[in-house]
Design an enzyme around this catalytic site. Structure first.
Site, PDB file in Angstrom:
ATOM      1  N   LYS A 321     -16.413 -25.302 -37.448  1.00  0.00           N
ATOM      2  CA  LYS A 321     -15.769 -24.371 -36.886  1.00  0.00           C
ATOM      3  C   LYS A 321     -14.566 -23.652 -37.620  1.00  0.00           C
ATOM      4  CE  LYS A 321     -17.212 -24.951 -31.989  1.00  0.00           C
ATOM      5  NZ  LYS A 321     -16.889 -25.191 -30.625  1.00  0.00           N
ATOM      6  N   ASP A 362     -15.827 -19.251 -27.549  1.00  0.00           N
ATOM      7  CA  ASP A 362     -15.301 -20.118 -26.676  1.00  0.00           C
ATOM      8  C   ASP A 362     -14.017 -19.688 -25.932  1.00  0.00           C
ATOM      9  OD1 ASP A 362     -17.050 -21.958 -27.609  1.00  0.00           O
ATOM     10  OD2 ASP A 362     -16.421 -22.866 -28.871  1.00  0.00           O
ATOM     11  N   GLY A 391     -11.595 -28.757 -31.764  1.00  0.00           N
ATOM     12  CA  GLY A 391     -11.889 -27.308 -31.816  1.00  0.00           C
ATOM     13  C   GLY A 391     -11.929 -26.385 -30.238  1.00  0.00           C
ATOM     14  N   ALA A 392     -12.398 -27.380 -29.447  1.00  0.00           N
ATOM     15  CA  ALA A 392     -12.751 -26.548 -27.883  1.00  0.00           C
ATOM     16  C   ALA A 392     -11.092 -26.658 -27.359  1.00  0.00           C
ATOM     17  CB  ALA A 392     -13.255 -27.320 -27.106  1.00  0.00           C
ATOM     18  N   GLY A 507     -18.829 -26.980 -17.063  1.00  0.00           N
ATOM     19  CA  GLY A 507     -19.108 -26.453 -18.492  1.00  0.00           C
ATOM     20  C   GLY A 507     -20.167 -25.778 -18.638  1.00  0.00           C
TER      21      GLY A 507
END
Ligand code: NAP
Length: 545
Positions: A321, A362, A391-392, A507
């Site tokens: 990412k 996201d 990343g999240a 999720g």
């Protein structure tokens, strides 16, 4: 002519029950929609003069419910035949001149080139047919390399093309990278006769699925995951349903999920079902790319440069990412402001003018999930604890900070959390703090977002929650617990939160929302309402249940 779908079936012995089982499998292959069976006959014979083996092979060919390829593969090219080449070619002679011969025989170029005598015998088998019968047996002249691309690939191909009896040429080697597929496509474009060009292993999937786009004579698919005849072969079900093989044509556009590992991604299931539903001529495929920046850069560069591929975009996942944003910056592509501040992107797409753009869907999905659950467009005055610093977590931190929340980061590696906080570029007056689980107990947050893989069925701790029971006990009943993990949907964290009557976001809602935004960017219109939810539920039930 479109590419044929062939199912390899490998009877383990000449035992009549085993032959019946193999014929039943061929019947199943036909009912699933395959066009051909490849009888892998290697294991039927034990030395020269094995009459039972020969009778079994003749019966399989005569009673085959689909037109068939007869293959007795040598060990040098991945087979199990344990006799010598003379005996093997004598078998091909007898099968090929029987009353009901196979439609094709597959003989390796290495065997034909080793002995003029053997090559002559094989030529007589295929010529025999054209003189005496309506149904001709054609020769597939093949070359396999399980180690990788043979250094003499082009010379080998030229030599195979010089063999007049070779009606079909087959080249297969272990694909090391996604870029190897592009060479297969170029070989197909330059074909002078029907050609099969396949990459073995996970990286070769493109060459198998995109066979109809590049005019390959056939591609192989296994009846089930246990019955593959070469590494990386998808199943018939995956080929026909997951990748919509029958819909793929010369003009089909190509998308990928770029990551490492990536084979378990459910994005292709959602997007391909969406493309099917709205009639958008595209296919989404997992594309593993080694973790290094150089591998990412080289692969994306080549996918874009290969015009016949019609590559139009990608979902990008761990560990690429950040690489996508770097690549976009180096190439002066369009990066929206929030994505630039996150420093990581999960979507590559083309704008209406064909220019490339990268986005982080996201963060959009997290913001949508939170504002819907809270019933307001702002999180001002709210305290949000984010677990994780990958990343999240970055996307969640920027999304929450942009909504006005006070953000705390809890991560097992303090250094990584500190580095992430230092790198984030936030709206004026908004700060993101480093925190610990103990802090959450003494000053409970209103929202908790799990951005670690803890609780994920294929992750490092599938049975654990990322917070201790004591921490969950300290949360007030109005707390919103958001687990970004979606496989399974009911993670240990979600179950523990529900058991304490806390509010939850699972999720799958985030996964579906980020995929919907991606889909709109690629296809120019939304996926039908409810479709992604249904496909995801079905796939999770199939893979976890
Ligand atoms: P990532 O960049 O690899 O970051 C993972 C983070 O989790 C790191 O901070 C890591 O801690 C922490 N971590 C890993 N294993 C841990 C363990 N056993 N115990 C405690 N912490 C652990 O991954 P990512 O891209 O942020 O993705 C994280 C998760 O988010 C994924 O597993 C996925 O389930 C979920 N996700 C969901 C969606 C969705 O659409 N629903 C989208 C993206 C991600 P260290 O810093 O100490 O290594």
């Amino acid at each position: 002519m479109t590419s044929l779908l062939a199912v390899p079936i490998t009877p383990e012995s000449s035992d009549p029950d085993e032959v019946n089982r193999a014929l039943d499998d061929a019947g199943t292959a036909r009912s699933l929609g395959a066009d051909l069976v490849e009888w892998r006959l290697d294991s039927l014979f034990h030395g020269a003069g094995d009459d039972a083996g020969e009778a079994a092979a003749l019966r399989l060919i005569a009673e085959s419910p689909l037109p068939c390829i007869a293959t007795i593969r040598s060990p040098q090219e991945g087979g199990h035949y344990d006799g010598d080449d003379d005996a093997r070619i004598a078998l091909y002679e007898r099968l090929g001149t029987a009353d009901t011969p196979p439609r094709y025989i597959d003989v390796e170029w290495s065997t034909l080139s080793r002995s003029a005598n053997l090559a002559q015998k094989v030529r007589l088998v295929v010529e025999h047919d054209s003189q005496h019968r309506d149904v001709a047996t054609s020769l597939i002249c093949s070359a396999h390399d399980f180690a990788g691309r043979p250094a003499d690939l082009l010379r080998r191909l030229e030599a195979m093309r010089a063999e007049p009896a070779a009606k079909i040429i087959k080249i297969a080697f272990a694909a090391r990278t996604i870029r190897d597929n592009l060479e297969f496509f170029d070989l197909l474009a330059a074909r002078d006769r029907p050609t099969i060009a396949l990459g073995m292993g996970e990286a070769g999937l493109l060459s198998r699925v995109l066979a109809p786009k590049f005019g390959a004579f056939l591609t192989f698919a296994a009846l089930n995951p246990q019955s593959t005849s070469a590494p990386g072969q998808p199943t018939v079900e995956e080929m026909l349903n997951r990748y919509r093989f029958r819909a793929i044509n010369r003009a089909t556009k190509v998308l990928g999920v770029l990551g490492w590992p990536v084979s378990h991604s459910l994005s292709p299931d959602l997007h391909n079902a969406g493309f099917d539903a709205i009639g958008f001529d595209a296919v989404d495929l997992p594309m593993p790319i080694a973790p290094e920046w150089e591998a990412f850069k080289a692969t994306v560069g080549e996918l874009i440069a290969h015009e016949p591929l019609d590559f139009i975009g990608a979902s990008v996942t761990i560990p690429h990412k950040g690489h996508l944003v770097r690549f976009a910056r180096e190439n002066h592509w369009d990066i929206d402001e929030a994505t630039a501040r996150i420093g990581a992107a999960n979507t590559l797409a083309q704008g209406p003018d064909g220019a490339w753009m990268v986005r982080n869907t996201d963060a959009l999905a997290i913001a949508q999930c939170l504002t819907e659950a809270q019933g307001r467009q702002s999180l001002a005055g709210e305290s949000v604890a984010i677990l994780g610093a990958g990343g999240a977590a970055r996307a969640a931190a920027v999304a929450c900070a942009d909504l006005g929340a006070e953000v705390r980061i809890v991560n097992r590696t303090i250094d990584k959390a500190e580095a992430m906080i230092a790198e984030l570029s936030l709206p004026q007056g908004i700060h993101v703090h480093l925190s610990t689980e103990e802090d959450l107990r003494s000053a409970p947050p209103g929202v908790v977002i799990n951005c670690t893989p803890v609780g994920m069925s294929t992750g490092p701790a599938p049975n654990d929650a990322p917070l201790a029971d004591a921490t969950l006990d300290a949360l007030s009943v109005n707390t919103l617990v958001f687990d970004t993990v979606y496989a399974p949907i009911q993670t240990p964290l979600i179950r523990s939160a529900e058991a304490r009557s806390l509010r939850t976001i699972t999720g799958d809602s985030m996964f579906i929302r980020q995929a919907q935004v991606q889909f709109g960017m690629w296809a120019g219109q939304p996926a039908p309402a409810g479709l992604f939810e249904r496909v995801l539920t079905e796939r999770l039930a199939g893979s976890i249940g």
